[in-house]
Write a protein that holds these residues in place. Structure first.
Motif, PDB file in Angstrom:
ATOM      1  N   MET A 169      -9.427  -1.229 -13.923  1.00 12.12           N
ATOM      2  CA  MET A 169      -9.688   0.206 -12.613  1.00 12.12           C
ATOM      3  C   MET A 169     -10.384  -0.008 -11.346  1.00 12.12           C
ATOM      4  O   MET A 169      -9.865  -0.158  -9.828  1.00 12.12           O
ATOM      5  CB  MET A 169     -10.266   1.492 -12.849  1.00 12.12           C
ATOM      6  N   ARG A 170     -11.487  -1.114 -11.064  1.00 10.60           N
ATOM      7  CA  ARG A 170     -11.438  -1.957  -9.444  1.00 10.60           C
ATOM      8  C   ARG A 170     -11.264  -1.768  -8.362  1.00 10.60           C
ATOM      9  O   ARG A 170     -11.168  -2.004  -7.885  1.00 10.60           O
ATOM     10  CB  ARG A 170     -12.560  -2.365 -10.835  1.00 10.60           C
ATOM     11  N   PHE A 180      -5.453   0.328   0.823  1.00  8.14           N
ATOM     12  CA  PHE A 180      -5.157  -0.723   1.666  1.00  8.14           C
ATOM     13  C   PHE A 180      -3.528   0.012   1.956  1.00  8.14           C
ATOM     14  O   PHE A 180      -2.468   0.235   3.160  1.00  8.14           O
ATOM     15  CB  PHE A 180      -4.648  -2.115   1.316  1.00  8.14           C
ATOM     16  N   LEU A 181      -2.551   0.195   0.743  1.00  5.50           N
ATOM     17  CA  LEU A 181      -1.094   1.057   1.226  1.00  5.50           C
ATOM     18  C   LEU A 181      -1.526   1.708   2.395  1.00  5.50           C
ATOM     19  O   LEU A 181      -0.260   2.384   2.266  1.00  5.50           O
ATOM     20  CB  LEU A 181      -0.356   1.374  -0.336  1.00  5.50           C
ATOM     21  N   VAL A 182      -2.575   2.968   1.595  1.00  6.24           N
ATOM     22  CA  VAL A 182      -2.191   4.638   3.051  1.00  6.24           C
ATOM     23  C   VAL A 182      -2.230   3.654   4.100  1.00  6.24           C
ATOM     24  O   VAL A 182      -1.662   4.618   5.116  1.00  6.24           O
ATOM     25  CB  VAL A 182      -3.765   5.157   2.067  1.00  6.24           C
ATOM     26  N   ALA A 183      -3.022   2.994   4.367  1.00  6.42           N
ATOM     27  CA  ALA A 183      -3.419   2.593   5.439  1.00  6.42           C
ATOM     28  C   ALA A 183      -2.514   1.421   6.277  1.00  6.42           C
ATOM     29  O   ALA A 183      -1.988   1.911   7.247  1.00  6.42           O
ATOM     30  CB  ALA A 183      -4.684   1.427   5.768  1.00  6.42           C
ATOM     31  N   PRO A 194      -9.080   0.307  -3.590  1.00  9.37           N
ATOM     32  CA  PRO A 194      -8.611  -0.882  -2.761  1.00  9.37           C
ATOM     33  C   PRO A 194      -7.647  -0.957  -2.272  1.00  9.37           C
ATOM     34  O   PRO A 194      -7.126  -0.784  -1.613  1.00  9.37           O
ATOM     35  CB  PRO A 194      -9.477  -2.064  -2.967  1.00  9.37           C
ATOM     36  N   ILE A 195      -6.744  -1.276  -3.591  1.00  5.17           N
ATOM     37  CA  ILE A 195      -4.801  -1.700  -3.210  1.00  5.17           C
ATOM     38  C   ILE A 195      -4.574   0.045  -2.965  1.00  5.17           C
ATOM     39  O   ILE A 195      -3.967  -0.492  -2.060  1.00  5.17           O
ATOM     40  CB  ILE A 195      -4.540  -2.026  -4.378  1.00  5.17           C
ATOM     41  N   SER A 196      -4.801   1.290  -2.979  1.00  6.85           N
ATOM     42  CA  SER A 196      -4.298   2.534  -2.866  1.00  6.85           C
ATOM     43  C   SER A 196      -5.082   3.391  -1.419  1.00  6.85           C
ATOM     44  O   SER A 196      -4.116   3.090  -0.431  1.00  6.85           O
ATOM     45  CB  SER A 196      -5.108   3.340  -3.188  1.00  6.85           C
TER      46      SER A 196
END
Length: 117
Positions: free
Chosen positions: A25-26, A34-37, A30-32
């Motif tokens: 889950m770490r 990045f996707l939002v950005a 950050p991945i979510s």
């Protein structure tokens, strides 16, 4: 069943399982982010032209055309019938239908010219 069967066979088993789950889950946050950005950046790049819709011409339509041609034919048939009887009504209906079609084309083009300036 004995009481020792319900005890935890490996006290560290659940702890290691929880640590593995947390390590997976770490990277989710950050991945979510990045996707939002990326989605936000793409929404700014595309601009307003993507969302612009072409407006429909309210003067163009099969129902409106049929109404205009039918009214022209009825008026022409009435006038032709008064002037020349049955044969005059047929000629008048044809001329009225042609006039109604020309009137419909005129109204469609007038709307298009007025809207695109």
């Amino acid at each position: 069943m004995a009481a020792d069967e319900w005890e935890n066979p490996a006290p560290g088993y659940f702890l290691t399982k929880e640590i593995k789950r947390m390590s997976r889950m770490r990277w989710s946050k950050p991945i979510s982010m990045f996707l939002v950005a990326c989605l936000f950046a793409l929404s700014l790049v595309t601009g307003p032209d993507v969302n612009a819709q072409r407006r429909r011409n309210p003067e163009a339509g099969k129902k409106k055309a049929a109404k205009r041609i039918g009214i022209g034919a009825a008026i022409g048939a009435g006038a032709g019938g008064l002037i020349g009887g049955r044969k005059g009504a047929l000629v008048g209906a044809g001329a009225g239908a042609g006039g109604g079609a020309l009137y419909h084309i005129h109204k469609k083009r007038k709307y298009e010219r007025r809207r695109h300036r």
